[in-house]
Design an enzyme around this catalytic site. Structure first.
Site, PDB file in Angstrom:
ATOM      1  N   SER A 303      88.535  45.151  -5.086  1.00  0.00           N
ATOM      2  CA  SER A 303      87.350  45.070  -5.577  1.00  0.00           C
ATOM      3  C   SER A 303      87.383  46.600  -6.597  1.00  0.00           C
ATOM      4  CB  SER A 303      86.263  44.954  -4.823  1.00  0.00           C
ATOM      5  OG  SER A 303      84.784  44.910  -5.467  1.00  0.00           O
ATOM      6  N   ASP A 314      96.215  49.594 -17.587  1.00  0.00           N
ATOM      7  CA  ASP A 314      95.815  49.106 -19.027  1.00  0.00           C
ATOM      8  C   ASP A 314      95.902  50.126 -20.244  1.00  0.00           C
ATOM      9  OD1 ASP A 314      96.084  46.823 -17.965  1.00  0.00           O
ATOM     10  OD2 ASP A 314      94.043  46.155 -18.643  1.00  0.00           O
ATOM     11  N   LYS A 328      89.894  40.660  -5.385  1.00  0.00           N
ATOM     12  CA  LYS A 328      88.526  40.238  -5.354  1.00  0.00           C
ATOM     13  C   LYS A 328      88.093  40.869  -6.591  1.00  0.00           C
ATOM     14  CE  LYS A 328      84.385  40.315  -3.666  1.00  0.00           C
ATOM     15  NZ  LYS A 328      83.127  40.647  -4.724  1.00  0.00           N
TER      16      LYS A 328
END
Length: 452
Positions: A303, A314, A328
């Site tokens: 999460s 990224d 999740k």
């Protein structure tokens, strides 16, 4: 249920649907806010579906072996509907809704364990540090077969959590399956009030690196991390340990990323309703935009912690090290139903800056390293097999002497060392790789630039 009553129920429900259709038609008047949807069911299709439902309710009420009230039938229908949507949507009865509010607003007795559904099984995402589950030896990836004597087969996450919660100092027994064990394990423990210190930090001995452990994303995470970073005047890099971090508050995950990412998208959530599409961008005030970062993750990273590690990855602000994360990446919202009940529905999914989703996929590390001790003879070709055997033997010894191990763990936590020593590093190969990564940071980043 007589036919007139069934017709009355059907008529009332149909009226609601017709009003809903009219409102939706008005809302979907072409504009820059219009939502692209699949072809909507016609009024006749809705009527046929409601007739089917009404017929089933009538047959159950009339023929079922035990007498069931209309309220119970509808409650069970709602519960089954939400349970079949996904693992995180659910119907909160008055008791469950009270428990849910207690969990999010106050203290409660529990185990300090976060669970999810993986491959249809109730699976431990992570035990939180210094909680009953952690001290009892529960591990990320453990599958819970039973809670006390009740099977978890087809059990919802909310029902499982409610069973595991209870008054402090009351006993509970979990039957679990662990990959490294040939037989299920029965683990007994006592519930307790769950209070977690979310941030721990230590200087890495002999370096200007800082080890920062974030256990969960509560409201104090960003403040705690920033305080620790400011304590090191000539900070050259950090190891951000998000292993077995089950997540928490989204705003804390975003604000933590904002410490290191100066511009661009951090995370976005996209749902079927356009108003639920939100993009969270960097504020531009990052105090550490160039600080080398090595992030540690594993199967218990979920999460909010996946949002942080994925955003840093990224933006090429960090090297992610360890194992695939849990996956999740969905957003749930609670809608009250009356005064005492509610439904919890998945309304959106999270997407990272690159556009990839977290849900059921997780974060893939840049460097895959499995847990274990650091090999002491790096020139020996057969060392990997020996090291694996040693690691499995250690796990068995820990299980055989679980009580003794837990006592030592509590003692160590009460007298926490202020630095990460070579002994600590040798006991954790993932940590060693993270530190080594910081030492060659410039070379790694130069290589990424060349590939780019």
């Amino acid at each position: 249920m007589n036919k007139f009553f069934a017709a009355g129920v059907l008529s009332s429900v149909l009226s609601v649907f017709l009003v809903s259709n009219a409102l939706q038609a008005k809302e979907n008047t072409p504009s820059h806010h219009s939502i692209k949807r699949n072809a909507k069911p016609t009024t006749q299709e809705r009527l046929n579906a409601l007739k089917k439902f009404s017929s089933v309710v009538e047959q159950i009420e009339h023929y079922y072996v035990d007498e069931v009230s209309i309220n119970d039938i509808v409650d069970k229908a709602i519960d089954g509907l939400l349970t079949n949507l996904d693992a995180h949507s659910s119907y909160l009865t008055p008791k469950k809704f009270r428990d849910f509010r207690a969990q999010t607003e106050g203290e409660f007795g529990g185990l300090g364990i976060t669970v999810g559904i993986r491959d249809g099984a109730l699976t431990v995402i992570a035990p939180l540090d210094d909680t009953p589950a952690y001290k009892a030896g529960i591990k990320a990836g453990d599958v819970i077969l039973k809670i006390n004597s009740e099977s978890t087969l087809n059990m919802t996450i909310d029902n499982a959590v409610n069973l595991m919660r209870g008054k402090p100092k009351t006993p509970i027994e979990l039957t679990i399956v662990r990959k490294s064990e040939s037989k299920p394990l029965v683990i007994k423990m006592l519930r307790d009030i769950i209070k977690i210190k979310s941030v721990h930090a230590k200087k890495i001995e002999g370096t200007n690196y800082l080890y920062v452990r974030v256990n969960s994303f509560d409201r104090n995470v960003v403040k705690g991390v920033l305080t620790e970073l400011k304590k090191v005047p000539k900070l050259e890099g950090i190891v951000l340990d998000l292993r077995s971090n089950p997540g928490g508050l989204l705003n804390q995950a975003i604000d933590l990323s904002n410490l290191f990412i100066k511009q661009g998208l951090i995370v976005s959530q996209k749902g079927r309703i356009k108003s639920e599409d939100i993009a969270y961008r960097a504020t531009g005030r990052a105090p550490y935009p160039n600080l080398p970062i090595a992030v540690l993750v594993n199967g218990g990273t979920a999460s909010a912690s996946e949002i942080v590690s994925g955003a840093l990855q990224d933006h090429k602000r960090a090297i992610v090290i360890g194992e695939d994360t849990f996956g999740k990446g969905s957003v749930q919202t609670t809608f009250p139903v009356g005064r005492e009940e509610a439904i919890k529905i998945t309304i959106a999914r999270y997407y990272l800056p690159s556009g990839r989703t977290i849900q059921a996929v997780g974060i893939k590390p840049d460097i895959v390293i499995y847990p274990g001790n650091v090999p002491q003879d790096e020139n020996k070709f057969s060392l990997k097999e020996a090291d694996l055997k040693h690691h499995l033997e250690q796990e068995l010894q820990e299980l055989d002497s679980k009580k003794e191990t837990n006592t030592k763990s509590v003692s160590k936590n009460n007298k926490e060392e202020k630095t990460i020593t070579p002994k600590d590093i040798n006991a954790d190969i993932q940590l060693k790789v993270a530190i080594d990564t910081l030492k060659v940071w410039d070379i790694i980043m130069a290589s990424k630039d060349v590939k780019k």
